[in-house]
Design an enzyme around this catalytic site. Structure first.
Site, mmCIF file in Angstrom:
data_model
loop_
_atom_site.group_PDB
_atom_site.id
_atom_site.type_symbol
_atom_site.label_atom_id
_atom_site.label_comp_id
_atom_site.label_asym_id
_atom_site.label_seq_id
_atom_site.Cartn_x
_atom_site.Cartn_y
_atom_site.Cartn_z
ATOM 1 N N GLU A 17 37.813 34.658 34.432
ATOM 2 C CA GLU A 17 37.769 34.952 33.001
ATOM 3 C C GLU A 17 38.652 36.152 32.728
ATOM 4 O OE1 GLU A 17 33.996 36.522 31.581
ATOM 5 O OE2 GLU A 17 34.394 35.911 29.511
ATOM 6 N N TYR A 75 38.059 31.356 29.663
ATOM 7 C CA TYR A 75 37.618 30.906 30.977
ATOM 8 C C TYR A 75 38.700 29.991 31.538
ATOM 9 C CZ TYR A 75 32.583 32.106 30.457
ATOM 10 O OH TYR A 75 31.371 32.737 30.323
ATOM 11 N N HIS A 98 31.636 32.737 37.496
ATOM 12 C CA HIS A 98 32.997 33.267 37.326
ATOM 13 C C HIS A 98 33.029 34.748 37.667
ATOM 14 C CE1 HIS A 98 31.296 34.333 33.286
ATOM 15 N NE2 HIS A 98 32.047 35.405 33.418
HETATM 16 FE FE LIG Z 1 32.064 36.772 31.830
#
Ligand SMILES: [Fe+2]
Ligand code: FES
Lengths: 133, 304
Positions: free
Chosen positions: B262, B252, B211
């Site tokens: 995120e 998330y 992410h």
């Molecule tokens: Fe993170």
């Protein structure tokens, strides 16, 4: 009224027109391994054993290779059935995690089938049912 | 000081129009440039030209840009990367719009890093002269800045050494197989500054994106972001919750191409002389998701 049949258990799930396989299964109370739900992570692949589907969005070739475009691989979060299809999961079984949602889906399927039968008996063409909640 | 921050994340998206809607209207980034199949964005409290680049075609990360404080840092990092055994190329001004010259290399984890010293100064949305606290007409979540990223690598311990030796980063937290001196590093959270992490590396396949994260100020903003994700039909992966590791508060979620994003707030102040927090496998669930205390399968398997 597209349906998804799950091999080998034979569960039949009713989808709204345009709905993805993943969305339909979860809405009918089933769960299996999924991730991003947006076609990126490749986790939600199953095998399509019968019937046709199309992808509702472009799919990255790192997610579905050229070979997988032709071998029945079905990325369920992007796959929209064109008619009734049969799928088989890879290395797991779908889990029925919500009986209430499953009952609702069963009723919707039975009602849609009854409508279709009545319409064909009356000679009127089957028209697309919209989801009623 | 060497590397100051993660300057930009350059990401692939399958559908540029949908991605633009997400990053501009849900996240609230400002478009600063578009050319061909790429769009460039900055967040409101950033001053350099861009921090997020979207490129149509595929998913995952194309490359990361790291901004150094002094032009001499480029030579220093080039020498250290070469000493580590990495091939370093020179990058020219204009290779990336509004970014100066610098260096480019592929890390031991198979990610492309660019290091640069100059970027066109656009300025924050509140300016520098008697600035207000925030812009009045933020869109969506209205994130102020890009914060950090988490990538996967077959050998996180090697990346821990690489980032230490080449970037001068230090680990604020680690997950390792045990407390033994020769334990394997399963994940590491690294920074060059007081920011709790700029890049984290988790055991997994080479070259993948777990992410990239945008900064928020507090729990309330994280909760409000989650509300907006529901309004905009953004798939939430996990949260709102807290990470035991870093103590940050988080959601998330996935962008329309399945890249994980995120929003992250908090995290304690990091110092190089603060002893590194160490997590062992029996507490990994709590370390990653402090409330559910369970590591979901997606955390380690869902990547782009
Ligand atoms: Fe993170
Ligand atoms: S759930 Fe990620 S590709 Fe389908």
């Amino acid at each position: 009224m597209p349906t998804v049949t799950i091999h080998p258990t034979g569960e039949v799930i009713y989808l709204q027109p345009g709905q993805t396989v993943l969305s339909g299964l979860y809405q009918a109370g089933f769960a299996y391994t999924v991730g991003c739900r947006r076609g990126g992570c490749a986790i939600c692949k199953v095998d399509c054993r019968a019937g046709d589907f199309t992808y509702c969005r472009p799919v990255a070739d790192t997610v579905i290779s050229d070979a997988e475009q032709a071998d029945g691989t079905c990325l369920t979060c992007r796959a929209v059935p064109e008619g009734d299809i049969t799928i088989e999961l890879r290395g797991e079984d779908v889990r029925l995690v919500n009986r209430f949602l499953h009952q609702i889906n069963d009723k919707a399927r039975q009602r849609a089938e009854a409508h279709a039968a009545a319409n064909s008996a009356a000679g009127t063409p089957e028209k697309e049912q919209s989801w009623e909640s | 000081m060497g590397v100051m921050r993660l300057g930009y994340a350059h990401i692939r998206v399958t559908d540029l129009a949908e991605a633009k809607d997400h990053y501009a209207n849900t996240m609230g980034l400002y478009e600063t440039h578009a050319e061909g199949n790429k769009v460039y964005y900055k967040a409101w409290d950033e001053w350099d030209h861009h921090s997020v680049v979207l490129e149509e075609g595929g998913v995952g990360v194309v490359k990361y840009g790291w901004k150094v404080q002094h032009s001499t840092d480029l030579d220093d990092i080039e020498a250290k990367a070469t000493a580590f055994g990495v091939t370093v190329d020179r990058m020219s001004k204009g290779d990336n719009p509004e970014i100066g010259d610098g260096i480019r290399f592929t890390t031991p984890s198979d990610h492309v890093f660019e290091v640069y010293h100059e970027a066109t100064l656009v300025g924050t949305e509140v300016g520098v002269h008697n600035p207000d606290a925030f812009p009045r007409h933020l869109v969506g979540v209205g994130v102020p800045a890009l914060d950090h990223s988490l990538i996967t690598a077959e050998d996180p311990g090697q990346m821990d050494r690489f980032l230490s030796e080449v970037f001068g980063f230090y680990a604020t937290e680690r997950v390792q197989t045990s407390l033994d001196d020769d334990a394997d590093i399963i994940a590491t959270w690294m920074t060059s500054s007081n920011q709790i992490h700029q890049l984290a590396v988790l055991s997994g396949p080479q070259g993948k994106l777990h992410h990239f994260a945008f900064r928020l100020n507090d729990w309330n903003e994280v909760g409000r972001a989650a509300d907006l994700f529901s309004m905009d039909d953004v798939p939430i992966d996990v949260g709102p919750t807290r990470h035991g590791i870093t103590r940050g508060q988080t959601v998330y979620f996935f962008d329309p191409s399945g890249n994980r994003n995120e929003v992250f707030s908090g995290g304690y102040l990091a110092y190089p002389d603060r002893p590194t927090n160490v997590w062992t496998p029996e507490a990994l669930g709590k370390g990653v998701f402090y409330h559910s205390r369970e590591l979901n399968d997606a955390f380690t398997s869902v990547l782009t």
